[in-house]
Design a protein around this motif. Structure first.
Motif, PDB file in Angstrom:
ATOM      1  N   THR A  98      -2.617  -3.070  -0.033  1.00 56.82           N
ATOM      2  CA  THR A  98      -2.897  -1.978   0.893  1.00 56.82           C
ATOM      3  C   THR A  98      -1.897  -0.848   0.731  1.00 56.82           C
ATOM      4  N   TYR A 102      -3.174   2.742  -0.691  1.00 58.04           N
ATOM      5  CA  TYR A 102      -3.405   3.730   0.359  1.00 58.04           C
ATOM      6  C   TYR A 102      -2.172   4.531   0.770  1.00 58.04           C
ATOM      7  N   GLU A 145       3.266  -6.180   2.823  1.00 58.70           N
ATOM      8  CA  GLU A 145       2.610  -6.149   4.131  1.00 58.70           C
ATOM      9  C   GLU A 145       2.512  -7.529   4.744  1.00 58.70           C
ATOM     10  N   THR A 197      -2.310  -9.072   3.918  1.00 56.21           N
ATOM     11  CA  THR A 197      -3.287  -8.772   4.964  1.00 56.21           C
ATOM     12  C   THR A 197      -3.898 -10.056   5.513  1.00 56.21           C
ATOM     13  N   ASN A 220      -9.988  -7.694  -2.551  1.00 52.37           N
ATOM     14  CA  ASN A 220      -9.294  -6.481  -2.135  1.00 52.37           C
ATOM     15  C   ASN A 220      -9.983  -5.874  -0.923  1.00 52.37           C
ATOM     16  N   SER A 221      -9.260  -5.018  -0.232  1.00 52.49           N
ATOM     17  CA  SER A 221      -9.753  -4.454   1.023  1.00 52.49           C
ATOM     18  C   SER A 221     -10.939  -3.531   0.822  1.00 52.49           C
ATOM     19  N   LEU A 237      -9.134  -5.181   9.503  1.00 51.08           N
ATOM     20  CA  LEU A 237      -8.521  -4.431   8.413  1.00 51.08           C
ATOM     21  C   LEU A 237      -7.619  -3.332   8.959  1.00 51.08           C
ATOM     22  N   VAL A 241      -7.249   1.855   6.006  1.00 56.51           N
ATOM     23  CA  VAL A 241      -8.134   1.416   4.932  1.00 56.51           C
ATOM     24  C   VAL A 241      -9.584   1.772   5.235  1.00 56.51           C
TER      25      VAL A 241
END
Length: 294
Positions: A98, A102, A145, A197, A220-221, A237, A241
């Motif tokens: 993430t 991002y 994270e 995450t 993946n997100s 989430l 994102v």
């Protein structure tokens, strides 16, 4: 290596001035020191590079062959000496998914505008891989994270990151406030084990839900949010994102009785890491960027 930069510097100064005395004045050396450096150079090379003509010294054929190479070497050394004064750097950064996808592009973009000579290699992987890369000194610094329990690493809080439960507008849970029992029974789309995450979602939700009804794991997100938008399930989430799909109306936040869901993104580094000036400058930039976005 037997030749020294001082010997080459002396040789160039003599070639330009035609005199060991003048060369000594230019280099702030005594004439005897200049003569000794020249004698040592010629001894190492096994040949003379100057002809002695009275009180003058003149480059011979060997000296003319050596001079451009000596000049090139000395120019490169001067370039090295001034290399970091202009903000040059060759940094290796590892970030969990993430953060890497991002946040780091924006952080690196603003850094490069201030320090255009800096070269930064960014590796994006899951939290456990970032931790291992930092611990093994494969990268200079890491951003994660998820939790880190490595004894050899320092952990520094960096940013606060809010998460939300999201669903497609047509999903049953998107129609109004839902109970915890409904959330627990839903089909959840989650990151793979080892993802920061994933660990965060489990730590935030399972104390309230006790269980997930069923799960689908995606790597993946980006894949998760699009799967949620296609009504394959719900997910939790980071809001940054899913911001684009929330704005586009392809996702909505589910109204739940859960408290605010937040996590702390962290910077990690080896405990014995010695920061170079370029690395410290990058860390300071990350801290300033955090303050500017708080």
């Amino acid at each position: 290596m037997r030749l020294t930069l001082r010997q080459l510097d002396v040789m160039v100064a003599i070639a330009r001035s035609g005199s060991t005395t003048e060369a000594g004045k230019q280099l702030a050396l005594s004439q005897s020191a200049v003569s000794a450096a020249l004698a040592e150079l010629e001894s190492q090379l096994g040949t003379r590079v100057f002809d002695r003509v009275g009180k003058r010294v003149v480059l011979n054929d060997c000296g003319r062959l050596l001079l451009p190479r000596a000049l090139a070497l000395l120019d490169q050394v001067r370039e090295v000496e001034t290399l970091f004064a202009d903000g040059a750097a060759a940094l290796r950064v590892s970030a969990s998914t993430t953060i890497g996808n991002y946040l780091m592009p924006v952080v690196l973009g603003t850094y490069q505008r201030h320090w255009p000579l800096a070269q930064i290699q960014l590796e994006v992987c899951n939290t456990q891989d970032v931790i291992q890369a930092v611990a093994d000194y494969q990268v200079d610094i890491g951003f994660i994270e998820g939790a880190c329990h490595h004894d050899e690493l320092e952990i520094h809080p960096w940013l606060s990151d809010e998460l939300g439960v999201v669903a497609a507008p047509g999903h049953p849970l998107a129609q109004g406030p839902v109970a915890l029992e409904q959330l627990a029974a839903a089909r959840w789309i989650l990151r793979e084990p080892g993802s920061g995450t994933r660990e965060t979602v489990e730590a935030l939700l399972l104390p309230h839900l006790q269980r997930f009804g069923s799960t689908m794991h995606l790597g993946n997100s980006e894949a998760i949010k699009h799967a949620v938008a296609e009504e394959l399930g719900v997910s939790c989430l980071p809001l940054r994102v899913v911001h684009d799909l929330l704005i586009a109306g392809r996702l909505v936040r589910v109204a739940t009785p859960l408290p605010t869901l937040e996590r702390t993104l962290c910077r990690i580094q080896p405990k014995r890491k010695v920061f170079s000036p370029p690395l410290q400058r990058f860390i300071d930039h990350c801290s300033a960027w955090r303050e500017a976005t708080a």
